[in-house]
Design an enzyme around this catalytic site. Structure first.
Site, mmCIF file in Angstrom:
data_model
loop_
_atom_site.group_PDB
_atom_site.id
_atom_site.type_symbol
_atom_site.label_atom_id
_atom_site.label_comp_id
_atom_site.label_asym_id
_atom_site.label_seq_id
_atom_site.Cartn_x
_atom_site.Cartn_y
_atom_site.Cartn_z
ATOM 1 N N GLU A 56 -3.427 15.056 2.241
ATOM 2 C CA GLU A 56 -3.896 14.099 1.234
ATOM 3 C C GLU A 56 -4.288 14.772 -0.080
ATOM 4 O O GLU A 56 -4.331 14.117 -1.120
ATOM 5 C CB GLU A 56 -5.091 13.304 1.778
ATOM 6 C CG GLU A 56 -4.800 12.433 2.991
ATOM 7 C CD GLU A 56 -3.689 11.421 2.744
ATOM 8 O OE1 GLU A 56 -3.422 11.099 1.579
ATOM 9 O OE2 GLU A 56 -3.064 10.989 3.737
ATOM 10 N N HIS A 69 0.009 11.595 -6.115
ATOM 11 C CA HIS A 69 -0.521 11.674 -4.750
ATOM 12 C C HIS A 69 0.624 11.606 -3.726
ATOM 13 O O HIS A 69 0.731 12.445 -2.837
ATOM 14 C CB HIS A 69 -1.516 10.530 -4.511
ATOM 15 C CG HIS A 69 -2.043 10.475 -3.105
ATOM 16 N ND1 HIS A 69 -3.226 11.068 -2.730
ATOM 17 C CD2 HIS A 69 -1.525 9.917 -1.976
ATOM 18 C CE1 HIS A 69 -3.412 10.880 -1.432
ATOM 19 N NE2 HIS A 69 -2.399 10.169 -0.949
ATOM 20 N N GLU A 70 1.472 10.617 -3.895
ATOM 21 C CA GLU A 70 2.578 10.445 -2.945
ATOM 22 C C GLU A 70 3.547 11.630 -3.002
ATOM 23 O O GLU A 70 4.025 12.104 -1.968
ATOM 24 C CB GLU A 70 3.323 9.131 -3.198
ATOM 25 C CG GLU A 70 2.478 7.880 -3.006
ATOM 26 C CD GLU A 70 1.751 7.832 -1.673
ATOM 27 O OE1 GLU A 70 2.239 8.418 -0.688
ATOM 28 O OE2 GLU A 70 0.658 7.234 -1.616
ATOM 29 N N HIS A 112 2.587 14.505 -0.891
ATOM 30 C CA HIS A 112 3.072 14.406 0.496
ATOM 31 C C HIS A 112 4.546 14.834 0.574
ATOM 32 O O HIS A 112 4.955 15.575 1.467
ATOM 33 C CB HIS A 112 2.964 12.964 0.990
ATOM 34 C CG HIS A 112 1.563 12.476 1.193
ATOM 35 N ND1 HIS A 112 0.644 13.121 1.993
ATOM 36 C CD2 HIS A 112 0.916 11.377 0.709
ATOM 37 C CE1 HIS A 112 -0.502 12.437 2.000
ATOM 38 N NE2 HIS A 112 -0.361 11.382 1.223
ATOM 39 N N HIS A 148 -6.422 0.414 5.658
ATOM 40 C CA HIS A 148 -6.399 1.421 6.726
ATOM 41 C C HIS A 148 -6.983 0.922 8.044
ATOM 42 O O HIS A 148 -6.811 1.589 9.064
ATOM 43 C CB HIS A 148 -7.121 2.680 6.252
ATOM 44 C CG HIS A 148 -6.490 3.277 5.016
ATOM 45 N ND1 HIS A 148 -6.523 2.647 3.787
ATOM 46 C CD2 HIS A 148 -5.780 4.412 4.823
ATOM 47 C CE1 HIS A 148 -5.882 3.384 2.886
ATOM 48 N NE2 HIS A 148 -5.416 4.453 3.483
ATOM 49 N N TYR A 188 -9.388 11.458 3.749
ATOM 50 C CA TYR A 188 -9.544 11.296 2.302
ATOM 51 C C TYR A 188 -10.881 11.855 1.829
ATOM 52 O O TYR A 188 -10.980 12.410 0.745
ATOM 53 C CB TYR A 188 -9.425 9.820 1.899
ATOM 54 C CG TYR A 188 -8.114 9.188 2.321
ATOM 55 C CD1 TYR A 188 -6.918 9.544 1.721
ATOM 56 C CD2 TYR A 188 -8.083 8.244 3.341
ATOM 57 C CE1 TYR A 188 -5.714 8.964 2.107
ATOM 58 C CE2 TYR A 188 -6.889 7.653 3.740
ATOM 59 C CZ TYR A 188 -5.705 8.014 3.117
ATOM 60 O OH TYR A 188 -4.530 7.431 3.509
ATOM 61 N N HIS A 220 0.848 -1.195 0.000
ATOM 62 C CA HIS A 220 0.000 0.000 0.000
ATOM 63 C C HIS A 220 0.886 1.248 0.000
ATOM 64 O O HIS A 220 1.755 1.410 0.859
ATOM 65 C CB HIS A 220 -0.946 0.014 1.210
ATOM 66 C CG HIS A 220 -1.977 1.088 1.081
ATOM 67 N ND1 HIS A 220 -3.184 0.901 0.445
ATOM 68 C CD2 HIS A 220 -1.948 2.393 1.432
ATOM 69 C CE1 HIS A 220 -3.853 2.026 0.421
ATOM 70 N NE2 HIS A 220 -3.128 2.959 1.009
ATOM 71 N N ALA A 221 0.661 2.120 -0.972
ATOM 72 C CA ALA A 221 1.563 3.253 -1.186
ATOM 73 C C ALA A 221 1.595 4.197 0.016
ATOM 74 O O ALA A 221 0.572 4.448 0.650
ATOM 75 C CB ALA A 221 1.130 4.023 -2.421
#
Ligand code: X8Z
Ligand code: ZN
Length: 616
Positions: free
Chosen positions: A412, A384-385, A388, A513, A523, A354-355
């Site tokens: 997020e 997305h990553e 962050h 999660h 999210y 999971h990323a």
């Protein structure tokens, strides 16, 4: 994501604390006694300074243990990670006991904010007891590891498939029975830790009480610079804003799936079978776009095919994502990012695929961990990553207590905001589509694809923590975890399992999660705010047309606006960051609704004469 010592985007961060803001808000911190010294004669400011230093020292060890555990799941790394987790929890207990002594004493605003933040943000607080701390750390390590190593094997225990292989079937197959088989198959991994989850709830609740909360759900809700009740109402308000649009989409998707699979499989007035939506958790539905495509063949946007044809690999995918951020004037990623990240699934060992994004060594060694596959969805996840990562890089100079998103939904939303600018025009520039077709039909097709991702997600984003809040408060008891889960799945999403589920199962636990203990409301908020941010950045770029045509690619003014907000970290309450970026001080779903206005109108027409909605 909020506080101090250890930051990673998902997972069971345990080094940060939450205490009700109503109890310990800034004004209370500043009021009352005039002495700024604790009984130990250390001033509040000195305390904050010392804790951050100590925290940084400990973080080195904790980060190393967690990173190795996540990228190399073995019995040995479980021992190391659990030990590190235990030490973090011990530090957290000490920290909270000390920080509480300063409540009600006078101090400057910055110190007050720092102490407030130190006292909130934990997703798994331990009871102040060594045995309980060890048990909690052990459980969390085990659950995440079991999920990460989960496999679905045949009855002989052979032909085992990992999550990513099962997800590919969900994405590509249109065979009802095959879909149901892999859907059920993945859910065989979670009953093994249902008991552990139950114990985690007990320990987490006990830990929350030590810090002044009734239960863990209230503690999680306290991370939003507002009263917990007020936050519940705020989240509900946002959901009410988008719900009618979701119901239109649901109605149309159900009708099309009924055509595809037959009315005996998909009834026209009930919930949709959960395994037919193209995703293991029915959380995003864009994989079934081919069934939904409103105007066949118009402006085909097969980015996945282009990526494969053009020989994109994990590195080129990552660099493409980086290229968007740098086009805005944000800095290059440090070399260490590429040296230390894990962007390819190792062939020879279990990892948590999971990323996630990790802020290691105080902004000096940021990394991502993602089992990159060559497809459009994964390209989105890379953005997305990196969202962050750019947050980490931009707030690097803040004191460590202010390193964090304005709230977790902000963190997020950054990368996803960028993805909204990957318009046909942008994709053409990158050579990922051949031509930009401009027509009403092309617009509807594109909006359908995006709505299947963004609008379909909203009730899922909302219901996960709705379930956890009820589990933490005891409204859903341990003997009704699965029943409570499906009740909410049906109520919010209008979906139902394609096969009977009982309390032998633990379907919530088959979503990362839950065993990974990452709060999920972030999210839901992000999916709404990213459209708000997109609108604000398009305004900053001087864009005039309809929002869905705007791309901020290459625009330095938009980049500056974004960068300035990121640099604030969590030094100020989130409405300040929201205002800096959008001029508004609250979260608002108008932008997402406006964005999809063409599709909304189209859906309403399509749904005329259909009976929409479902009963639970
Ligand atoms: O978990 C994630 C990210 C890491 S923070 C990949 N997401 C949620 C999910 O996969 O369930 C992004 C969107 C929703
Ligand atoms: Zn994320």
């Amino acid at each position: 994501m909020n506080t101090t010592i250890f930051n990673k985007t998902t997972g069971w961060r345990i080094l940060a604390l939450v205490i009700s803001l109503t109890l310990f808000g800034t004004s209370t911190v500043q009021a009352k006694k005039s002495s700024s010294k604790s009984p130990d004669t250390e001033s509040a400011a000195e305390f904050v300074e010392r804790i951050q230093k100590e925290g940084q020292e400990l973080a080195k060890e904790v980060e190393a243990a967690y990173w190795v555990r996540n990228t190399y799941i073995t019995k040995d790394t479980a021992v190391l990670a659990a030990k590190a987790g235990e030490r973090s929890l011990e530090f957290e207990s000490k920290l909270v006991n000390q920080a509480k002594k300063f409540l009600g004493t006078e101090m400057d605003e910055k110190t007050a904010r720092a102490i407030e933040l130190m006292l909130r943000g934990s997703s798994a607080p331990a009871p102040d007891d060594p045995a309980a701390r060890a048990e909690l750390a052990q459980i969390l390590t085990d659950m995440e590891g079991q999920y990460g190593a989960g496999k679905y094997c045949d009855q002989k225990g052979e032909n085992c498939r990992e999550l990513q292989e099962l997800e590919t079937v969900l994405r590509e197959s249109r065979d009802y029975d095959e879909l149901l088989d892999v859907w059920q198959g993945w859910r065989t991994i979670s009953p093994a830790y249902r008991q552990q989850y139950q114990r985690f709830v007990e320990l987490g609740n006990e830990g929350s009480k030590t810090f002044g909360f009734d239960n863990l759900g209230d503690l999680w809700k306290a991370g939003y610079d507002m009263d917990t009740q007020e936050f519940t109402i705020e989240a509900r308000r946002l959901w009410d804003q988008v719900k009618p649009f979701y119901e239109e989409l649901h109605c149309h998707v159900r009708a099309k799936l009924s055509e595809q699979y037959g009315e005996d499989k998909v009834s026209l007035d009930g919930p949709i079978p959960a395994h037919l939506l193209g995703n293991m958790w029915s959380q995003t539905w864009d994989n079934i776009y081919p069934i939904m495509e409103p105007y066949e063949g118009v402006a085909s946007l097969d980015v996945t095919a282009a990526l494969k044809e053009q020989g994109y690999d994990e590195l080129k995918m990552t660099q493409t994502a980086e290229g968007f951020f740098t086009s805005l004037g944000l800095p290059d990623l440090p070399d260490s990012f590429y040296e230390n990240s894990m962007i390819k699934k190792p062939a020879d060992r279990n990892v948590v695929c999971h990323a996630s994004a990790w802020d290691i060594d105080n902004g000096n060694d940021p990394r991502i961990k993602q089992c990159v596959e060559i497809n459009e969805e994964q390209l989105g996840t890379l953005h997305h990553e990196l969202g962050h990562i750019y947050y980490y890089l931009m707030y690097k100079e803040q004191p460590s207590v202010f390193k964090g998103g304005a709230h977790d939904g902000f963190h997020e939303a950054i990368g996803d905001t960028i993805v909204l600018s990957m318009t046909p025009g942008y994709l053409k520039e990158k050579g990922l589509i051949d031509e930009v077709v401009e027509s009403e039909e092309a617009t509807i097709n594109k909006q359908m694809k995006l709505a299947l991702e963004k609008i379909a997600f909203l009730p899922f984003g909302k219901m996960i923590d709705e379930w956890r809040w009820k589990v933490f408060s005891g409204e859903i008891g341990p003997e009704e975890y699965n029943e409570g889960w499906w009740k909410l799945r049906t109520e919010y999403q209008g979906i139902a399992p394609g096969v009977e589920r009982t309390e032998e199962h633990f379907d919530a636990g088959a979503k990362y999660h839950i065993p990974g203990n990452t709060p999920y409301t972030r999210y839901f908020l992000s999916f709404i705010m990213q459209f708000q941010f997109h609108k604000a950045l398009c305004d900053a770029a001087g864009f005039k047309g309809p929002l869905h045509e705007c791309s901020i690619y290459g625009n330095k003014k938009a980049g500056k606006k974004l960068g300035d907000m990121l640099t604030m970290g969590q030094s100020k309450p989130w409405p300040d960051a929201m205002e800096a970026m959008t001029g508004q001080r609250s979260m608002d779903a108008s932008a997402i609704i406006d964005y999809f206005a063409p599709l909304n109108a189209w859906l309403k027409k399509e749904n005329e004469g259909r009976q929409c909605g479902w009963t639970n």
